[in-house]
Design a protein around this motif. Sequence first.
Motif, short mmCIF file in Angstrom:
data_model
loop_
_atom_site.label_atom_id
_atom_site.label_comp_id
_atom_site.label_asym_id
_atom_site.label_seq_id
_atom_site.Cartn_x
_atom_site.Cartn_y
_atom_site.Cartn_z
N GLY A 47 0.51 -1.26 0.30
CA GLY A 47 -0.35 0.15 0.09
C GLY A 47 0.97 1.60 -0.18
O GLY A 47 0.19 2.58 0.66
N LYS A 48 1.87 0.88 -0.47
CA LYS A 48 2.85 2.32 -0.74
C LYS A 48 3.97 2.48 -2.63
O LYS A 48 3.62 1.60 -2.50
N ILE A 49 4.28 3.21 -2.63
CA ILE A 49 4.90 3.42 -3.70
C ILE A 49 6.15 3.34 -3.33
O ILE A 49 6.84 4.06 -2.55
N SER A 50 7.07 2.38 -3.71
CA SER A 50 8.70 2.71 -3.60
C SER A 50 9.81 2.65 -4.86
O SER A 50 8.41 2.59 -5.70
N SER A 51 10.41 2.97 -4.31
CA SER A 51 11.51 2.77 -5.32
C SER A 51 12.13 1.37 -6.09
O SER A 51 11.96 0.13 -5.28
N GLY A 52 11.77 1.43 -7.37
CA GLY A 52 12.00 0.74 -8.16
C GLY A 52 11.37 0.20 -9.20
O GLY A 52 10.21 0.66 -9.99
N LYS A 53 11.23 -1.16 -10.04
CA LYS A 53 10.38 -1.28 -10.89
C LYS A 53 8.80 -1.47 -10.66
O LYS A 53 9.20 -3.31 -9.93
N GLY A 54 7.74 -2.04 -10.86
CA GLY A 54 5.89 -2.02 -10.79
C GLY A 54 5.08 -1.29 -11.69
O GLY A 54 5.50 -0.87 -12.14
N LEU A 55 4.28 -1.72 -10.67
CA LEU A 55 2.30 -1.51 -11.90
C LEU A 55 2.13 -0.70 -10.07
O LEU A 55 2.18 -0.99 -9.48
N VAL A 56 2.07 0.41 -10.65
CA VAL A 56 1.32 1.02 -9.07
C VAL A 56 0.50 1.55 -9.89
O VAL A 56 -0.10 2.15 -11.05
N PHE A 112 -0.26 2.69 -13.93
CA PHE A 112 0.88 3.04 -14.45
C PHE A 112 2.41 1.85 -14.41
O PHE A 112 2.36 1.05 -13.28
N TYR A 113 3.15 1.73 -15.21
CA TYR A 113 4.37 0.73 -15.51
C TYR A 113 5.19 1.07 -15.05
O TYR A 113 5.67 2.15 -16.54
N GLY A 114 6.80 0.86 -15.03
CA GLY A 114 7.94 1.47 -14.91
C GLY A 114 8.27 1.65 -14.06
O GLY A 114 8.60 1.00 -12.92
N ASN A 115 9.59 2.91 -14.26
CA ASN A 115 10.67 2.76 -13.20
C ASN A 115 9.72 3.88 -11.99
O ASN A 115 9.12 4.64 -12.80
N PHE A 116 10.88 3.86 -10.03
CA PHE A 116 9.65 5.09 -9.11
C PHE A 116 10.99 4.74 -9.14
O PHE A 116 11.29 4.70 -8.53
N ASP A 117 10.89 6.53 -9.11
CA ASP A 117 11.81 6.64 -7.50
C ASP A 117 10.92 8.18 -6.57
O ASP A 117 10.65 9.10 -6.89
N TYR A 118 11.10 7.62 -5.33
CA TYR A 118 10.98 8.47 -4.54
C TYR A 118 9.65 8.74 -4.54
O TYR A 118 8.62 9.70 -4.23
N GLY A 119 8.57 7.50 -4.64
CA GLY A 119 7.31 7.37 -5.13
C GLY A 119 6.79 7.81 -6.22
O GLY A 119 5.13 8.16 -6.75
N LYS A 120 7.40 8.33 -7.42
CA LYS A 120 7.22 9.00 -9.24
C LYS A 120 7.50 8.31 -9.65
O LYS A 120 8.48 7.98 -10.02
N PRO A 121 6.97 8.42 -10.78
CA PRO A 121 8.10 7.85 -12.16
C PRO A 121 8.76 8.30 -12.36
O PRO A 121 9.23 9.83 -12.69
#
Length: 289
Positions: A122-131, A139-148
């Motif tokens: 239940g949170k957005i972590s850094s890395g690749k995944g489905l949000v 959204f699908y791809g890379n995320f850093d500090y909770g953002k694409p």
Amino acid sequence: MFERWTDPRKRENLRILLWIGLITVLLLLLSVAGSIRNEERYEEPGQDFTEVEKAEPEALAEPLSETLSDEIILSPGDKEFLTQLTGLFDQGDLEGAARLLNGYDIPWKEFPCMYDGAAMRGKISSGKGLVFVKASTVFYGNFDYGKPEGDCTALQVLELEEGKRYDYSYGTWANGKMNGNGECGYNYYDGVTEDITKLNAKRGAFKDDLMQGEITYTSTNAEGEAAVWQFKVESGVIVKDERWLQDTDSSGAVIYKLMAKDDNVHAYALGENAMGEDRWKNLILFPYV
């Protein structure tokens, strides 16, 4: 001898001595009793504290671990759905991903949540995944500090009167917005019964979700006929040049037309007010910026 003790002054002195002795004995007894009570008082808290110290961590350990865990429990069906959806994004099959997303009843109801290939949280972590930002938007791809950040694709499914459609945006993102080369648009993939624009695609450079510079716009009708236009925009607004022709519509209102590239049949027309709108931008904004 009897006369000596019957002397009033001597009897008074004797009485004083007896009182002094009695008071001394009482003070001694009180001192001893107080020492005993103090020893008992300091022993008991030490024993109680030791028992509490042992008991408290055992009592709090399990609830604390449950509180810190934000993992969302997935059924075997949920895991299969997420694996298939990830695979379709990796293949670039947006229509397949839209059909799968639209056809699955997502059980989790709180957003955002992220699936990293191993677990849903239940949170957005850094890395690749489905949000998932809502049941119909992912959204699908890379995320850093909770953002694409970097390569990312956004997909939203809609069921409209004219048919089922998905909106999309993909390309380079920075700080949660499209920044760099990319494409956005929409596609009616099922149930279209009217003569409408089936596929709409805008490709070019983005800055903070707004298109900049030379862009390519493609429009495809229900019969599969495509027309392509190229023109310039600034902060999402069309920059007119000599190729844009001023005309009037049936009501006499001013419109501007641009003929399609290598095509003298199809013209792209906009009203005067629409020419000044920031229409050329990312369709699916990331909501947590």
